[in-house]
Design a protein around this motif. Sequence first.
Motif, PDB file in Angstrom:
ATOM      1  N   ALA A   1       0.842  -1.201   0.000  1.00 48.94           N
ATOM      2  CA  ALA A   1       0.000   0.000   0.000  1.00 48.94           C
ATOM      3  C   ALA A   1       0.872   1.243   0.000  1.00 48.94           C
ATOM      4  N   ASP A   2       0.552   2.181  -0.879  1.00 45.29           N
ATOM      5  CA  ASP A   2       1.277   3.447  -0.950  1.00 45.29           C
ATOM      6  C   ASP A   2       0.567   4.427  -0.015  1.00 45.29           C
ATOM      7  N   VAL A   3       1.068   4.582   1.193  1.00 45.12           N
ATOM      8  CA  VAL A   3       0.399   5.412   2.199  1.00 45.12           C
ATOM      9  C   VAL A   3       0.410   6.894   1.842  1.00 45.12           C
ATOM     10  N   GLN A   4       1.232   7.269   0.880  1.00 46.20           N
ATOM     11  CA  GLN A   4       1.257   8.663   0.426  1.00 46.20           C
ATOM     12  C   GLN A   4       0.177   8.933  -0.616  1.00 46.20           C
ATOM     13  N   ALA A   5      -0.467   7.882  -1.118  1.00 44.32           N
ATOM     14  CA  ALA A   5      -1.456   8.034  -2.191  1.00 44.32           C
ATOM     15  C   ALA A   5      -2.775   7.386  -1.788  1.00 44.32           C
ATOM     16  N   ILE A   6      -3.394   7.931  -0.750  1.00 39.89           N
ATOM     17  CA  ILE A   6      -4.702   7.466  -0.293  1.00 39.89           C
ATOM     18  C   ILE A   6      -5.691   8.608  -0.492  1.00 39.89           C
ATOM     19  N   SER A   7      -6.827   8.308  -1.113  1.00 34.73           N
ATOM     20  CA  SER A   7      -7.860   9.324  -1.312  1.00 34.73           C
ATOM     21  C   SER A   7      -9.210   8.756  -0.890  1.00 34.73           C
ATOM     22  N   ALA A   8     -10.130   9.654  -0.518  1.00 30.62           N
ATOM     23  CA  ALA A   8     -11.458   9.223  -0.077  1.00 30.62           C
ATOM     24  C   ALA A   8     -12.523  10.117  -0.698  1.00 30.62           C
ATOM     25  N   VAL A   9     -13.649   9.491  -1.064  1.00 32.63           N
ATOM     26  CA  VAL A   9     -14.794  10.193  -1.639  1.00 32.63           C
ATOM     27  C   VAL A   9     -16.042   9.692  -0.930  1.00 32.63           C
ATOM     28  N   PHE A  10     -16.940  10.615  -0.579  1.00 38.17           N
ATOM     29  CA  PHE A  10     -18.199  10.255   0.071  1.00 38.17           C
ATOM     30  C   PHE A  10     -19.340  10.642  -0.855  1.00 38.17           C
ATOM     31  N   LYS A  11     -20.170   9.659  -1.256  1.00 33.15           N
ATOM     32  CA  LYS A  11     -21.279   9.944  -2.159  1.00 33.15           C
ATOM     33  C   LYS A  11     -22.434   8.989  -1.870  1.00 33.15           C
ATOM     34  N   ASN A  12     -23.621   9.550  -1.686  1.00 35.00           N
ATOM     35  CA  ASN A  12     -24.847   8.767  -1.479  1.00 35.00           C
ATOM     36  C   ASN A  12     -24.731   7.738  -0.359  1.00 35.00           C
ATOM     37  N   GLY A  13     -24.113   8.123   0.742  1.00 34.92           N
ATOM     38  CA  GLY A  13     -24.009   7.234   1.904  1.00 34.92           C
ATOM     39  C   GLY A  13     -22.942   6.165   1.790  1.00 34.92           C
ATOM     40  N   ILE A  14     -22.104   6.243   0.760  1.00 35.61           N
ATOM     41  CA  ILE A  14     -21.016   5.274   0.584  1.00 35.61           C
ATOM     42  C   ILE A  14     -19.684   6.019   0.643  1.00 35.61           C
ATOM     43  N   LEU A  15     -18.824   5.588   1.550  1.00 35.78           N
ATOM     44  CA  LEU A  15     -17.471   6.124   1.634  1.00 35.78           C
ATOM     45  C   LEU A  15     -16.567   5.210   0.816  1.00 35.78           C
ATOM     46  N   SER A  16     -15.877   5.770  -0.166  1.00 40.18           N
ATOM     47  CA  SER A  16     -14.933   5.011  -1.001  1.00 40.18           C
ATOM     48  C   SER A  16     -13.530   5.502  -0.713  1.00 40.18           C
TER      49      SER A  16
END
Length: 143
Positions: A109-124
């Motif tokens: 896992a590249d800990v420097q390249a983590i992103s998150a998106v929250f849409k319609n009750g789903i966290l990706s």
Amino acid sequence: MNELSLFNTLFNSAFDGTMPEFNIHASPAMPKVDVMEMKDSYLLEMELPGLTEKDVNIELDRNVLTIASVKADKTEKAENSEKSEKSKWLLRERRKMEFARRFTLPEDADVQAISAVFKNGILSVNIARKAIPAPKKIEIAVA
């Protein structure tokens, strides 16, 4: 307490002539999570109905990803109203929602390249992968 024990409490109370007990100690609900491995990344999707991105905290500490939330129910203010003097709660499980899920990230896992998106009750949460160096063979010198 599971659904069957709730059913048994209601069922047994019906036969003893008393009102059913609604004093349930529900365990905090853990959100459901799917994790997918792809060629270039990992994708973690978590169901968080009723929450927004402001209700969720994501932290990374020593290769452990923590997703947590604490949210109090907005009906607290309503308890001081005139309506609350005429009514009482029989069952109240939505008063506070709290959870913390921890995931130990894999070695690639590249800990420097983590992103998150929250849409319609789903966290990706998208976690990029990095190449892991191949094992290195060490030659032994003759003395």
